[in-house]
Design an enzyme around this catalytic site. Structure first.
Site, mmCIF file in Angstrom:
data_model
loop_
_atom_site.group_PDB
_atom_site.id
_atom_site.type_symbol
_atom_site.label_atom_id
_atom_site.label_comp_id
_atom_site.label_asym_id
_atom_site.label_seq_id
_atom_site.Cartn_x
_atom_site.Cartn_y
_atom_site.Cartn_z
ATOM 1 N N LYS A 38 0.835 -1.205 0.000
ATOM 2 C CA LYS A 38 0.000 0.000 0.000
ATOM 3 C C LYS A 38 0.872 1.259 0.000
ATOM 4 C CE LYS A 38 -0.678 -0.232 4.982
ATOM 5 N NZ LYS A 38 -1.302 0.619 5.951
ATOM 6 N N ARG A 136 -10.094 -0.101 14.956
ATOM 7 C CA ARG A 136 -10.072 0.698 13.727
ATOM 8 C C ARG A 136 -11.177 0.175 12.800
ATOM 9 N NH1 ARG A 136 -4.406 1.293 10.498
ATOM 10 N NH2 ARG A 136 -4.706 -0.923 10.188
ATOM 11 N N TYR A 273 15.991 30.532 4.749
ATOM 12 C CA TYR A 273 14.824 31.246 5.276
ATOM 13 C C TYR A 273 14.884 31.348 6.803
ATOM 14 C CZ TYR A 273 12.419 30.489 0.793
ATOM 15 O OH TYR A 273 12.050 30.492 -0.521
ATOM 16 N N MET A 322 11.781 24.305 -0.037
ATOM 17 C CA MET A 322 10.881 23.393 -0.740
ATOM 18 C C MET A 322 11.646 22.423 -1.650
ATOM 19 S SD MET A 322 7.655 24.242 -3.210
ATOM 20 C CE MET A 322 6.533 24.829 -1.972
#
Ligand SMILES: Cc1ncc(COP(=O)(O)O)c(C=O)c1O
Length: 383
Positions: A38, A136, A273, A322
């Site tokens: 998954k 769950r 930054y 980023m």
């Protein structure tokens, strides 16, 4: 996407999956492996991992959603696929069309699936999920509350064929006494369900219970399948968590970026930054082409996380941006634009691990790996 070793990339050693499966097999004895692929196999590439697992002998895969299952089918995976999570009603038709196995989130959900099957003259393949303590999904079967009648009823639905049964461990990673008692109780409860089904003349189908830590800490439990994700990828959630077995796994993922700029900065100058890193003495700084949009978490900024350049450890300095971040390469000779930085993996005999990133990010490898961005090419390991 350009299949290039260009900006930031992951190299995956798909061949090592066979070795890691052998290690799992040594621990679980005759229990077969269901490959949990998954979330794009936790970022490692689900189709490529599934093919490597299949070549080793895996005949059952676990995914979280119908989309992931269809992706595997379209990628050429013909083996059994179990959807561990929820499939919404409007996607029920895919279950039948793609010959998928749906886990039964609840008895009410099982009845909905049955209704769909009856109306559409088809039988939906399913595994019964028993909730022995995760709380769950699944039918609750715990000390305080047991719904055996719902489990029995799921097996009796006309248009849902229950071919297997499973449960899930929430604390199999914890070797403390409380957690061990809880997990052992879950095993007892699961066995009790199996015995009740047999006593009612019902064949439970294939049984499976153990995730990675369930395998490492509880060994051979004799069920038909176990469900490792992390282990065939050669890692655990956190390499400082003690485990009861001593396997020899090979981490299959390495992560790299290029150096784009090298420059000397003088005392008083700041980096990135927020200006959170101030240069104390003349400092050679390299900019590398990976950032938080690639999956290197911003929270590792200024935390003394080391990467490798020419096989030497260099700390990340200043805020991770980023697409880029900066490292102190003062002690590394001849660093140049285009040099490869190793963020996870081996370089020059030294290793940096995903565990170090996860620790600095206050999380586990499961999250760090599965957060590796789609824009980072996954390339088959060279050599
Ligand atoms: C139901 C279920 N089984 C197995 C796994 C695999 O877990 P791990 O990667 O710890 O082996 C997961 C993952 O979260 C899961 O949700």
């Amino acid at each position: 996407m350009l299949e290039a070793y260009s900006r930031a990339w992951a190299e995956i050693d798909y061949d090592a999956i066979a070795h890691n499966c052998d290690e799992v097999q040594k621990i679980v004895g005759s229990t077969k492996i269901m490959g949990i692929v998954k979330a794009n196999a936790y970022g490692h590439g689900d189709i490529a991992c599934a093919k490597a697992l299949r070549d080793w002998g895996v005949d059952f895969f676990g995914v979280s959603s119908v989309d992931e299952a269809i992706g595997l089918r379209q990628g050429g995976i013909e083996e059994n696929i179990l959807i561990l999570g929820y499939t919404p009603e409007e996607h029920f038709h895919y279950l039948h069309e793609y010959n998928l196995v749906q886990s039964l989130c609840s008895y009410a959900y099982a009845k909905k699936l049955n209704q769909y099957g009856k109306e559409n003259h088809c039988v939906i393949r399913a595994h019964c999920k028993v909730d022995t303590g995760m709380n769950r999904t699944g039918v609750i079967y715990q000390t305080q509350e047991k719904h055996m009648e719902e489990i029995l009823a799921e097996y009796q639905l006309e248009a849902v064929s229950v071919e297997g049964i499973f449960s899930h461990f929430p604390v199999s990673d914890d070797l403390g006494e409380d957690a061990k008692t809880f997990t052992k109780k879950q095993i007892d409860l699961f066995n009790e369900v199996l015995a009740n089904l047999k006593a009612a003349g019902i064949n439970p189908g294939v049984t499976h219970l153990q995730n990675s830590y369930g395998i490492l800490n509880y060994g051979s439990l004799g069920y038909d399948y176990c469900r490792p994700g992390l282990l065939y990828m050669g890692v655990t959630s956190d390499d400082t968590i003690p485990i009861a077995s001593n396997p020899d796994f090979i981490p299959i993922l390495s992560l790299y970026a290029n150096v784009s700029v090298v420059k000397w900065l003088q005392p008083g100058m700041t980096v990135s930054y927020g200006r959170h890193f101030t240069v104390k003495k003349p400092c050679k700084v390299a900019t590398m082409s990976i950032g938080y949009a690639d999956g290197l978490p911003r929270i590792v900024s200024n935390q003394d996380l080391h990467v490798l350049v020419h096989g030497q450890a260099c700390p990340i300095i200043g805020n991770v941006c980023m697409d880029q971040c900066m490292i102190d390469v003062t002690d590394v000779e001849n660093v140049q634009e285009g040099d490869t930085v190793c963020i996870v993996g081996l370089q020059g005999g030294k290793r940096v691990t995903i565990d170090e990133i996860s620790r600095k990010a206050h999380t586990i490898n499961n999250e760090t790996l599965s957060a590796l961005a789609a824009r980072v090419p996954r390339l088959k390991k060279r050599g």
